[in-house]
Design a protein around this motif. Structure first.
Motif, PDB file in Angstrom:
ATOM      1  N   ARG A  76       0.951  -1.271   0.039  1.00  0.00           N
ATOM      2  CA  ARG A  76       0.141   0.180   0.025  1.00  0.00           C
ATOM      3  C   ARG A  76       0.873   1.328  -0.004  1.00  0.00           C
ATOM      4  N   ALA A  77       0.435   2.333  -0.454  1.00  0.00           N
ATOM      5  CA  ALA A  77       1.031   3.434  -0.563  1.00  0.00           C
ATOM      6  C   ALA A  77       1.421   4.011   0.768  1.00  0.00           C
ATOM      7  N   THR A  78       0.362   3.879   1.720  1.00  0.00           N
ATOM      8  CA  THR A  78       0.658   4.292   3.067  1.00  0.00           C
ATOM      9  C   THR A  78       1.835   3.494   3.743  1.00  0.00           C
ATOM     10  N   GLU A  79       1.879   2.315   3.450  1.00  0.00           N
ATOM     11  CA  GLU A  79       3.169   1.529   4.002  1.00  0.00           C
ATOM     12  C   GLU A  79       4.435   1.968   3.315  1.00  0.00           C
ATOM     13  N   ALA A  81       4.973   5.187   2.275  1.00  0.00           N
ATOM     14  CA  ALA A  81       5.161   6.427   2.935  1.00  0.00           C
ATOM     15  C   ALA A  81       5.861   6.210   4.323  1.00  0.00           C
ATOM     16  N   ALA A  82       5.366   5.266   5.114  1.00  0.00           N
ATOM     17  CA  ALA A  82       5.789   5.169   6.351  1.00  0.00           C
ATOM     18  C   ALA A  82       7.270   4.647   6.207  1.00  0.00           C
ATOM     19  N   GLY A  87       4.865  12.094   3.917  1.00  0.00           N
ATOM     20  CA  GLY A  87       3.672  12.304   3.873  1.00  0.00           C
ATOM     21  C   GLY A  87       2.849  11.426   2.707  1.00  0.00           C
ATOM     22  N   LYS A  88       1.448  11.431   2.937  1.00  0.00           N
ATOM     23  CA  LYS A  88       0.712  11.017   1.968  1.00  0.00           C
ATOM     24  C   LYS A  88       0.809  11.814   0.508  1.00  0.00           C
ATOM     25  N   SER A  92       2.125  10.402  -3.054  1.00  0.00           N
ATOM     26  CA  SER A  92       1.233  10.418  -4.095  1.00  0.00           C
ATOM     27  C   SER A  92       1.874  10.865  -5.203  1.00  0.00           C
ATOM     28  N   ALA A 115      -8.280   1.437  -0.986  1.00  0.00           N
ATOM     29  CA  ALA A 115      -6.713   1.514  -0.998  1.00  0.00           C
ATOM     30  C   ALA A 115      -6.333   0.881  -2.105  1.00  0.00           C
TER      31      ALA A 115
END
Length: 167
Positions: A76-79, A81-82, A87-88, A92, A115
């Motif tokens: 996932r993009a959130t993974e 980014a972390a 940041g998101k 992105s 997601a």
């Protein structure tokens, strides 16, 4: 660097010498700081070179995303980014640029329709693998006079250091 310690000042991470207020530098930590600074400067330059080898229009910072995807597969993009520490919105933007270059593709996450999962395209995987193999070959050549145990120990220590630096 270490010779610049002045009486009464702790400019270089020194410790009391035991004879008044004069400080003795922590030579080990000063050496570590100097060598890491040099290593990181070179690493940034090398990352830029490797990014351009993957694609001439690839941003240096995005190379790490591609390596992460090659090693761990779709995420996932959130993974991502972390992992990278951005940041998101920044993630992105980077993912959009990678997608425009044909290096990644996004697909809906079957576990969560809101997601998206990101993965390397076939072309992206081919290019990243080629650059990483060339880099490893350079390490083999450059460190050919090292004992393999020394290389393993260096990798172990760097892994250990990476585990505590970000905390």
């Amino acid at each position: 660097m270490g010779a610049d310690v002045h009486k009464g000042e702790d400019r270089n991470g020194g410790r009391p010498s035991g004879d008044g207020d004069e400080l003795v530098p922590d030579h080990e930590y000063l050496s570590l700081e100097r060598e890491l600074t040099f290593l990181l400067r070179r690493a940034r330059a090398n990352q830029g070179e490797m990014a351009r080898e993957v694609h001439p229009d690839l941003e240096s910072a995005a190379y790490g995303l591609l390596v992460r995807l090659e090693e761990y597969g779709r995420q996932r993009a959130t993974e991502l980014a972390a992992y990278i520490g951005v940041g998101k919105a920044t993630m992105s933007r980077q993912l959009r640029a990678l997608e425009d270059l044909g290096l990644i593709a996004r697909e809906p996450d079957p576990a969560d329709g809101r997601a998206w999962l990101v993965d390397l395209t076939g072309e992206g995987r081919r290019r990243v693998t080629h650059v990483r193999e060339a880099r490893r070959a350079r390490y083999v050549t450059q460190l050919s006079h090292w004992d393999r145990r020394e290389v393993a120990e260096l990798a172990r220590l760097l892994h250990q250091l990476n585990g505590v630096i970000g905390k």
